[in-house]
Design an enzyme around this catalytic site. Structure first.
Site, PDB file in Angstrom:
ATOM      1  N   GLY A 176      51.553  36.999  36.935  1.00 31.53           N
ATOM      2  CA  GLY A 176      50.959  38.328  37.607  1.00 31.53           C
ATOM      3  C   GLY A 176      51.935  38.798  38.705  1.00 31.53           C
ATOM      4  O   GLY A 176      51.450  39.868  39.502  1.00 31.53           O
TER       5      GLY A 176
ATOM      6  N   ASP B 176      52.062  38.669  27.321  1.00 30.64           N
ATOM      7  CA  ASP B 176      50.870  39.431  27.485  1.00 30.64           C
ATOM      8  C   ASP B 176      49.733  38.855  27.412  1.00 30.64           C
ATOM      9  O   ASP B 176      49.426  38.357  26.074  1.00 30.64           O
ATOM     10  CB  ASP B 176      51.168  40.735  26.343  1.00 30.64           C
ATOM     11  N   VAL B 177      49.052  39.104  28.346  1.00 33.09           N
ATOM     12  CA  VAL B 177      47.699  38.247  28.080  1.00 33.09           C
ATOM     13  C   VAL B 177      46.638  38.519  27.310  1.00 33.09           C
ATOM     14  O   VAL B 177      45.581  37.936  27.019  1.00 33.09           O
ATOM     15  CB  VAL B 177      47.125  37.884  29.761  1.00 33.09           C
TER      16      VAL B 177
ATOM     17  N   ALA C  94      43.294  48.043  35.113  1.00 35.20           N
ATOM     18  CA  ALA C  94      42.394  48.918  34.743  1.00 35.20           C
ATOM     19  C   ALA C  94      43.139  50.496  34.542  1.00 35.20           C
ATOM     20  O   ALA C  94      44.044  50.532  35.125  1.00 35.20           O
ATOM     21  CB  ALA C  94      41.307  49.428  35.588  1.00 35.20           C
TER      22      ALA C  94
ATOM     23  N   TYR D 275      36.303  51.747  42.912  1.00 31.27           N
ATOM     24  CA  TYR D 275      36.647  50.287  42.388  1.00 31.27           C
ATOM     25  C   TYR D 275      36.039  50.320  40.984  1.00 31.27           C
ATOM     26  O   TYR D 275      36.562  49.913  40.142  1.00 31.27           O
ATOM     27  CB  TYR D 275      36.503  49.123  43.444  1.00 31.27           C
TER      28      TYR D 275
ATOM     29  N   LYS E 234      35.497  42.065  37.902  1.00 29.87           N
ATOM     30  CA  LYS E 234      35.796  40.818  38.920  1.00 29.87           C
ATOM     31  C   LYS E 234      34.542  39.994  39.301  1.00 29.87           C
ATOM     32  O   LYS E 234      34.680  38.843  39.402  1.00 29.87           O
ATOM     33  CB  LYS E 234      36.366  41.591  40.413  1.00 29.87           C
TER      34      LYS E 234
ATOM     35  N   ILE F 253      45.148  44.993  49.969  1.00 36.44           N
ATOM     36  CA  ILE F 253      46.640  44.648  50.501  1.00 36.44           C
ATOM     37  C   ILE F 253      47.496  45.937  49.572  1.00 36.44           C
ATOM     38  O   ILE F 253      47.159  46.213  48.558  1.00 36.44           O
ATOM     39  CB  ILE F 253      47.146  43.373  49.953  1.00 36.44           C
ATOM     40  N   ARG F 254      48.551  46.582  50.184  1.00 41.81           N
ATOM     41  CA  ARG F 254      49.244  47.467  49.647  1.00 41.81           C
ATOM     42  C   ARG F 254      50.285  46.715  48.669  1.00 41.81           C
ATOM     43  O   ARG F 254      51.317  46.407  48.840  1.00 41.81           O
ATOM     44  CB  ARG F 254      50.210  48.073  50.595  1.00 41.81           C
ATOM     45  N   THR F 255      50.020  46.863  47.281  1.00 44.49           N
ATOM     46  CA  THR F 255      50.727  46.311  46.205  1.00 44.49           C
ATOM     47  C   THR F 255      50.793  47.597  45.092  1.00 44.49           C
ATOM     48  O   THR F 255      50.332  48.558  45.535  1.00 44.49           O
ATOM     49  CB  THR F 255      50.179  45.118  45.664  1.00 44.49           C
TER      50      THR F 255
ATOM     51  N   SER G 269      49.707  47.566  42.466  1.00 44.77           N
ATOM     52  CA  SER G 269      48.379  47.964  41.673  1.00 44.77           C
ATOM     53  C   SER G 269      47.445  48.809  42.651  1.00 44.77           C
ATOM     54  O   SER G 269      46.955  49.647  41.965  1.00 44.77           O
ATOM     55  CB  SER G 269      47.464  46.579  41.537  1.00 44.77           C
TER      56      SER G 269
HETATM   57  C1  1JT Z   1      43.357  46.491  39.898  1.00 47.66           C
HETATM   58  C2  1JT Z   1      43.780  47.762  40.927  1.00 47.66           C
HETATM   59  C3  1JT Z   1      42.864  45.623  40.480  1.00 47.66           C
HETATM   60  C4  1JT Z   1      43.465  47.744  42.120  1.00 47.66           C
HETATM   61  C5  1JT Z   1      42.944  46.725  42.716  1.00 47.66           C
HETATM   62  C6  1JT Z   1      42.595  45.456  41.919  1.00 47.66           C
HETATM   63  N1  1JT Z   1      41.913  44.730  42.732  1.00 47.66           N
HETATM   64  C7  1JT Z   1      41.951  45.257  43.975  1.00 47.66           C
HETATM   65  N2  1JT Z   1      42.550  46.375  44.062  1.00 47.66           N
HETATM   66  C8  1JT Z   1      42.919  47.060  45.342  1.00 47.66           C
HETATM   67  C9  1JT Z   1      41.851  48.006  45.205  1.00 47.66           C
HETATM   68  C10 1JT Z   1      41.483  49.029  44.442  1.00 47.66           C
HETATM   69  C11 1JT Z   1      40.418  50.038  44.750  1.00 47.66           C
HETATM   70  C12 1JT Z   1      39.816  49.942  45.831  1.00 47.66           C
HETATM   71  C13 1JT Z   1      40.088  49.004  46.689  1.00 47.66           C
HETATM   72  C14 1JT Z   1      40.932  47.984  46.416  1.00 47.66           C
HETATM   73  C15 1JT Z   1      44.707  48.952  40.351  1.00 47.66           C
HETATM   74  C16 1JT Z   1      44.669  48.719  38.680  1.00 47.66           C
HETATM   75  C17 1JT Z   1      45.099  47.460  38.065  1.00 47.66           C
HETATM   76  C18 1JT Z   1      43.744  46.689  38.507  1.00 47.66           C
HETATM   77  O1  1JT Z   1      38.665  50.853  46.134  1.00 47.66           O
HETATM   78  C19 1JT Z   1      39.050  51.722  47.192  1.00 47.66           C
HETATM   79  C20 1JT Z   1      40.281  50.991  43.530  1.00 47.66           C
END
Ligand code: 1JT
Length: 257
Positions: free
Chosen positions: A14, A65-66, A96, A157, A164, A193-195, A197
């Site tokens: 990941g 690729d999982v 997603a 989300y 999850k 966390i700002r990543t 994703s």
């Molecule tokens: C994915 C994404 C899984 C963002 C994710 C995630 N798990 C946590 N986050 C951060 C997040 C995202 C949203 C949120 C709060 C935290 C992006 C795509 C791939 C899977 O709601 C406001 C939407």
């Protein structure tokens, strides 16, 4: 220098870039002496993952690729060839479609629903099954990442929350199955966390601000803080812990009003 994971081996799935939670986990594991394998999902990620892995002495990288069972087979065959045995699996993958992480949950497409579950939930079980032969007779530890959107409604989300929830339930069933073999399975429920994703997720900055105002520690958590708990869950210090979802969220989860 001797860390509490000296002589152990781990596979981290990941890593997307240096801000990935998976990368912070890898650094924390390596800092305690663990030797690591990494997987990358495609050609675009290969360069990034190889460059990062080069920073951690003794690391190896393999494609996977999982969503492709044969690729998971090949990954564990390669890890077996490289290390012989495996002590730790860090599963930090989720996906997603962007359009599913905004608007109404009830408009989730079947395709989007299935894809989110395939990548974000089923992949843990698919990997755990293949890790077993390499963990036999080792104090194995499997760690995955989740988010409180599985238990509470977090605006936008959406389908990831459902995936999850399935992931966290999988952790409990896997913990039950693998406990007799001495393998522990746990999840870390990280604060936002700002990543990569999180990038482009509608309203993500507002989510971060909300947490910083509400959480007992009055701040957000860092990927490094999540990595340190992953190292703890990989280590013998957590030998009595399995099937747990452990919050690393500055305490946000305890709050009501
Ligand atoms: C994915 C994404 C899984 C963002 C994710 C995630 N798990 C946590 N986050 C951060 C997040 C995202 C949203 C949120 C709060 C935290 C992006 C795509 C791939 C899977 O709601 C406001 C939407």
């Amino acid at each position: 220098m001797s860390g509490f994971l000296e002589g152990r081996t781990g596979l981290v799935v990941g890593v997307a870039n240096k801000r990935s939670i998976a990368w912070a986990c890898a650094q924390a594991l390596h800092a305690q002496g663990m030797r690591l394998a990494f997987s990358f999902a495609n050609d675009r990620l290969e360069k990034t993952v190889r460059k990062l892995a080069d920073e951690l002495e003794g690391s190896v990288c393999f494609p996977c690729d999982v969503t492709q069972p044969e690729e998971i087979d090949a990954l564990f065959a390669s890890v077996g060839d490289a290390f012989g045995l495996l002590d730790t699996l860090v599963h930090a993958v989720a996906f997603a479609k962007r359009e599913e992480l905004a608007g109404n949950f009830f408009e989730t497409s079947k395709d989007g629903y299935m894809l989110a579950h395939e990548v974000s939930a089923y992949s843990l079980t698919a990997m755990a099954r293949r890790a077993l032969p390499l963990m036999e007779g080792r104090p194995g530890s499997i760690v995955t990442l989740t988010y409180i959107g599985s238990e509470r409604v977090v605006k936008n989300y959406n389908v990831m929350g459902i995936a999850k929830a399935a992931l966290e339930a999988s952790v409990r069933y896997l913990a039950y199955d693998l406990g007799p073999r001495g393998i522990r399975v746990n999840a870390i429920s990280a604060g936002p966390i700002r990543t990569v994703s999180a990038q482009g997720v509608e309203g993500f900055s507002e989510v971060l601000d909300h947490i910083a105002g509400m959480a007992p520690l009055r701040r957000n958590v860092t990927a490094e803080e999540v990595g340190d708990v992953a190292a703890f869950l990989a280590s013998d210090m957590s030998r009595g812990v399995t099937g747990a979802t452990m919050y690393v969220d500055a305490g946000y989860n305890i709050m009501g009003v």
